[in-house]
Write an enzyme that holds these catalytic residues in place. Sequence first.
Site, short mmCIF file in Angstrom:
data_model
loop_
_atom_site.label_atom_id
_atom_site.label_comp_id
_atom_site.label_asym_id
_atom_site.label_seq_id
_atom_site.Cartn_x
_atom_site.Cartn_y
_atom_site.Cartn_z
N GLU A 144 -3.29 21.52 -47.35
CA GLU A 144 -3.32 22.82 -48.03
C GLU A 144 -2.53 22.78 -49.34
O GLU A 144 -3.03 23.25 -50.37
CB GLU A 144 -2.80 23.89 -47.06
CG GLU A 144 -3.26 25.28 -47.38
CD GLU A 144 -2.23 26.00 -48.22
OE1 GLU A 144 -2.58 26.42 -49.32
OE2 GLU A 144 -1.08 26.13 -47.77
N SER A 180 2.08 26.31 -44.48
CA SER A 180 1.03 25.59 -43.75
C SER A 180 0.69 24.31 -44.50
O SER A 180 0.41 24.36 -45.70
CB SER A 180 -0.23 26.43 -43.64
OG SER A 180 0.02 27.62 -42.96
N ARG A 201 -7.84 29.89 -49.40
CA ARG A 201 -6.81 29.06 -50.04
C ARG A 201 -7.39 28.26 -51.20
O ARG A 201 -7.04 27.09 -51.41
CB ARG A 201 -6.16 28.11 -49.03
CG ARG A 201 -5.37 28.77 -47.93
CD ARG A 201 -4.17 29.53 -48.47
NE ARG A 201 -3.30 29.96 -47.39
CZ ARG A 201 -3.47 31.07 -46.68
NH1 ARG A 201 -4.47 31.89 -46.97
NH2 ARG A 201 -2.64 31.38 -45.71
#
Length: 352
Positions: A348, A252, A174
């Site tokens: 995130e 998320s 990510r």
Amino acid sequence: MSAAINENSAMHIESGVSLRPYNSFGLPAVAHTLVRIASDADVRRVVDHPTLGRAPKFVLGGGSNIILTRDMPQVVLKVEVPGLRLVEQRDDAWIVEAGAGESWHGLVMWSLAQGFPGLENLALIPGTVGASPVQNIGAYGVELQDRFDSLDAVDLRTGLTVTLGRERCAFGYRDSVFKQSLAGLVVITRVRFRLPRPWQPVLGYLELERKLAELRSADPTLQPTAQQVADWVIDIRRAKLPDPALIGNAGSFFKNPVVTPEQCRDIIGRDPEIVHYPMPDGTVKLAAGWMIDACGWKGKTVGEAGVYEKQALVLVNRGDAIGSEVMTLARAIQESVYGRFGIRLETEPVVV
Ligand code: EPU
């Protein structure tokens, strides 16, 4: 909202634009200045503009991975570059190109329909093509970097278009150079994907293995098609992730933390049930959703922000949440996970 056409540059500059429809969490914030970008030339017009040229910029894609906590004084560049095409059909791969403003899921469905499989595990991820390399989107055993060829981006200092290959993008979990040293400095306008031929399904993820076993219970030799894999991924995602069109969210909310084997053993000693995945480099990834769930957060609400009932890793907008409420909830979750597991969860999405 007001709009003005700058005659010299034919640039459409909007002011006082509500960003609520442009972020999937549905958070209220106003962009002081917003310019829509449909081409590299549009970026160059902004760079060459007497006042906007030097002003700080914020690049907005589909808005599905941002948490807006305040109005935006920066010039918001809303990327709307269109286009889907096959660049090249090689013996070992299809090279497909998409404009940064295209919907990610639209690209996945288009490529499957055209007969260029390879993106099916990434079906139904919200957001735009241009945002996909920024956070190196990933799901069900495939990350963007596994299918990435190159991208074009316009440098906001020079107005020049540059082409970046995989090495220059510095992809991580990510993460990429666009979240680090190039943050706010370039606008990605086109992304090219390398889809390997012959196609091979990626079915290592537990939930996909289960779907395959179901399919093979009748005929053990049956091979799934890419479209079937996409349908399974869509089913799995729909079952546990909220549809942003119905319930505001940013997917998320935390990354799955990566720890050393020693740290993991220590945690397993205290919490034998913890869901964890050994990584190829010897580290261990812990399921943040499991930890948040274990701390009792699933389904909880603080103000207008909440923790999704079916997946504790996803924070949701219960209706009229504001960014600061979401961040208050996020910090409370981080504190309780730290208190119980000694692990600091990282957010995130990009918090603005
Ligand atoms: N779990 C719980 N309780 C929860 C949530 C999860 O016990 O409330 C357990 C699950 O049962 C499972 C484990 O935790 O054993 C992991 O959960 P899951 O398989 O749903 O995946 P994840 O780690 O929560 C990651 C990605 C998702 C991606 C899925 C599938 C991150 C931060 N998230 O989620 O990506 O779709 O794997 O590959 O890496 C996103 O980035 O926005 C996103 C949705």
